[in-house]
Motif scaffolding. Sequence first.
Motif, PDB file in Angstrom:
ATOM      1  N   VAL A   6     -45.629  79.845 -11.800  1.00  0.00           N
ATOM      2  CA  VAL A   6     -46.160  80.588 -12.935  1.00  0.00           C
ATOM      3  C   VAL A   6     -47.324  81.460 -12.480  1.00  0.00           C
ATOM      4  CG1 VAL A   6     -47.383  80.371 -15.134  1.00  0.00           C
ATOM      5  CG2 VAL A   6     -45.436  78.895 -14.649  1.00  0.00           C
ATOM      6  N   LEU A   7     -48.212  80.877 -11.694  1.00  0.00           N
ATOM      7  CA  LEU A   7     -49.364  81.627 -11.211  1.00  0.00           C
ATOM      8  C   LEU A   7     -48.932  82.783 -10.317  1.00  0.00           C
ATOM      9  CD1 LEU A   7     -52.387  81.967 -11.042  1.00  0.00           C
ATOM     10  CD2 LEU A   7     -52.395  80.367  -9.128  1.00  0.00           C
ATOM     11  N   ALA A   8     -47.973  82.543  -9.434  1.00  0.00           N
ATOM     12  CA  ALA A   8     -47.485  83.615  -8.559  1.00  0.00           C
ATOM     13  C   ALA A   8     -46.893  84.754  -9.379  1.00  0.00           C
ATOM     14  CB  ALA A   8     -46.456  83.064  -7.581  1.00  0.00           C
ATOM     15  N   ALA A   9     -46.125  84.410 -10.407  1.00  0.00           N
ATOM     16  CA  ALA A   9     -45.544  85.435 -11.275  1.00  0.00           C
ATOM     17  C   ALA A   9     -46.634  86.194 -12.011  1.00  0.00           C
ATOM     18  CB  ALA A   9     -44.571  84.794 -12.263  1.00  0.00           C
ATOM     19  N   LEU A  10     -47.651  85.477 -12.488  1.00  0.00           N
ATOM     20  CA  LEU A  10     -48.773  86.101 -13.183  1.00  0.00           C
ATOM     21  C   LEU A  10     -49.486  87.096 -12.278  1.00  0.00           C
ATOM     22  CD1 LEU A  10     -50.998  86.314 -15.405  1.00  0.00           C
ATOM     23  CD2 LEU A  10     -52.065  84.349 -14.312  1.00  0.00           C
ATOM     24  N   LEU A  11     -49.795  86.687 -11.078  1.00  0.00           N
ATOM     25  CA  LEU A  11     -50.522  87.558 -10.171  1.00  0.00           C
ATOM     26  C   LEU A  11     -49.689  88.760  -9.749  1.00  0.00           C
ATOM     27  CD1 LEU A  11     -52.397  84.906  -8.027  1.00  0.00           C
ATOM     28  CD2 LEU A  11     -53.204  86.162 -10.018  1.00  0.00           C
ATOM     29  N   ALA A  12     -48.388  88.566  -9.558  1.00  0.00           N
ATOM     30  CA  ALA A  12     -47.520  89.693  -9.226  1.00  0.00           C
ATOM     31  C   ALA A  12     -47.500  90.704 -10.365  1.00  0.00           C
ATOM     32  CB  ALA A  12     -46.109  89.198  -8.927  1.00  0.00           C
ATOM     33  N   LEU A  13     -47.440  90.212 -11.603  1.00  0.00           N
ATOM     34  CA  LEU A  13     -47.443  91.111 -12.758  1.00  0.00           C
ATOM     35  C   LEU A  13     -48.761  91.846 -12.877  1.00  0.00           C
ATOM     36  CD1 LEU A  13     -45.945  92.223 -15.165  1.00  0.00           C
ATOM     37  CD2 LEU A  13     -46.707  90.248 -16.473  1.00  0.00           C
ATOM     38  N   VAL A  14     -49.861  91.151 -12.614  1.00  0.00           N
ATOM     39  CA  VAL A  14     -51.177  91.788 -12.662  1.00  0.00           C
ATOM     40  C   VAL A  14     -51.231  92.939 -11.668  1.00  0.00           C
ATOM     41  CG1 VAL A  14     -53.612  91.448 -12.090  1.00  0.00           C
ATOM     42  CG2 VAL A  14     -52.424  89.783 -13.528  1.00  0.00           C
ATOM     43  N   MET A  15     -50.763  92.701 -10.464  1.00  0.00           N
ATOM     44  CA  MET A  15     -50.788  93.754  -9.450  1.00  0.00           C
ATOM     45  C   MET A  15     -49.880  94.916  -9.832  1.00  0.00           C
ATOM     46  SD  MET A  15     -50.950  91.603  -5.966  1.00  0.00           S
ATOM     47  CE  MET A  15     -52.238  90.430  -5.690  1.00  0.00           C
ATOM     48  N   ASP A  36     -54.348  71.175 -22.056  1.00  0.00           N
ATOM     49  CA  ASP A  36     -55.719  71.425 -21.618  1.00  0.00           C
ATOM     50  C   ASP A  36     -55.845  71.406 -20.096  1.00  0.00           C
ATOM     51  OD1 ASP A  36     -56.615  71.759 -24.204  1.00  0.00           O
ATOM     52  OD2 ASP A  36     -57.333  69.696 -24.413  1.00  0.00           O
ATOM     53  N   ALA A  37     -55.176  70.464 -19.441  1.00  0.00           N
ATOM     54  CA  ALA A  37     -55.241  70.387 -17.978  1.00  0.00           C
ATOM     55  C   ALA A  37     -54.621  71.629 -17.335  1.00  0.00           C
ATOM     56  CB  ALA A  37     -54.538  69.125 -17.480  1.00  0.00           C
ATOM     57  N   GLN A  38     -53.496  72.078 -17.871  1.00  0.00           N
ATOM     58  CA  GLN A  38     -52.862  73.288 -17.342  1.00  0.00           C
ATOM     59  C   GLN A  38     -53.736  74.504 -17.602  1.00  0.00           C
ATOM     60  OE1 GLN A  38     -49.272  72.675 -19.585  1.00  0.00           O
ATOM     61  NE2 GLN A  38     -48.099  72.164 -17.748  1.00  0.00           N
ATOM     62  N   HIS A  39     -54.358  74.553 -18.764  1.00  0.00           N
ATOM     63  CA  HIS A  39     -55.255  75.652 -19.102  1.00  0.00           C
ATOM     64  C   HIS A  39     -56.424  75.713 -18.107  1.00  0.00           C
ATOM     65  CE1 HIS A  39     -57.707  78.428 -21.423  1.00  0.00           C
ATOM     66  NE2 HIS A  39     -58.695  77.545 -21.358  1.00  0.00           N
ATOM     67  N   GLU A  40     -57.017  74.562 -17.831  1.00  0.00           N
ATOM     68  CA  GLU A  40     -58.127  74.516 -16.879  1.00  0.00           C
ATOM     69  C   GLU A  40     -57.689  75.035 -15.510  1.00  0.00           C
ATOM     70  OE1 GLU A  40     -60.011  70.659 -16.744  1.00  0.00           O
ATOM     71  OE2 GLU A  40     -60.099  70.564 -18.933  1.00  0.00           O
ATOM     72  N   TYR A  41     -56.484  74.668 -15.088  1.00  0.00           N
ATOM     73  CA  TYR A  41     -55.951  75.146 -13.807  1.00  0.00           C
ATOM     74  C   TYR A  41     -55.826  76.676 -13.825  1.00  0.00           C
ATOM     75  CZ  TYR A  41     -52.751  75.991  -9.952  1.00  0.00           C
ATOM     76  OH  TYR A  41     -52.178  76.477  -8.811  1.00  0.00           O
ATOM     77  N   LEU A  42     -55.288  77.228 -14.898  1.00  0.00           N
ATOM     78  CA  LEU A  42     -55.129  78.677 -14.999  1.00  0.00           C
ATOM     79  C   LEU A  42     -56.477  79.394 -15.017  1.00  0.00           C
ATOM     80  CD1 LEU A  42     -52.227  79.142 -17.571  1.00  0.00           C
ATOM     81  CD2 LEU A  42     -52.198  79.691 -15.145  1.00  0.00           C
ATOM     82  N   VAL A  43     -57.453  78.834 -15.721  1.00  0.00           N
ATOM     83  CA  VAL A  43     -58.778  79.439 -15.771  1.00  0.00           C
ATOM     84  C   VAL A  43     -59.391  79.463 -14.374  1.00  0.00           C
ATOM     85  CG1 VAL A  43     -61.138  79.106 -16.630  1.00  0.00           C
ATOM     86  CG2 VAL A  43     -59.199  78.934 -18.197  1.00  0.00           C
ATOM     87  N   LYS A  44     -59.265  78.371 -13.637  1.00  0.00           N
ATOM     88  CA  LYS A  44     -59.795  78.322 -12.264  1.00  0.00           C
ATOM     89  C   LYS A  44     -59.059  79.315 -11.372  1.00  0.00           C
ATOM     90  CE  LYS A  44     -61.276  75.813  -8.361  1.00  0.00           C
ATOM     91  NZ  LYS A  44     -61.398  76.977  -7.549  1.00  0.00           N
TER      92      LYS A  44
END
Length: 88
Positions: A6-15, A36-44
């Motif tokens: 999910v994070l990799a896809a997010l960052l690719a889309l941002v770029m 909440d735990a997943q949210h904290e991971y995404l925020v970090k």
Amino acid sequence: MKMRSVLAALLALVMLLGVVAADEKTTVSFWETFTDAQHEYLVKAAADFNASQDKYTVEIQQQPTKGFTSNVYTAVVNGVGPDIIFNY
């Protein structure tokens, strides 16, 4: 889907979105309904990403699950909607 995927896809889309405004800092708004735990991971992860360069800013906003779709529709109609949504 794993959080790293999910994070990799997010960052690719941002770029990808950043290609449009190469001279300005691009802010990407991400609304999600993760735990909440997943949210904290995404925020970090977003904070680490934001600190790593100066062309993009990712904003993670946790939203309530109840009424999420309706809130997204309303925000988009009013021109203040998110760039990315993830209703988990």
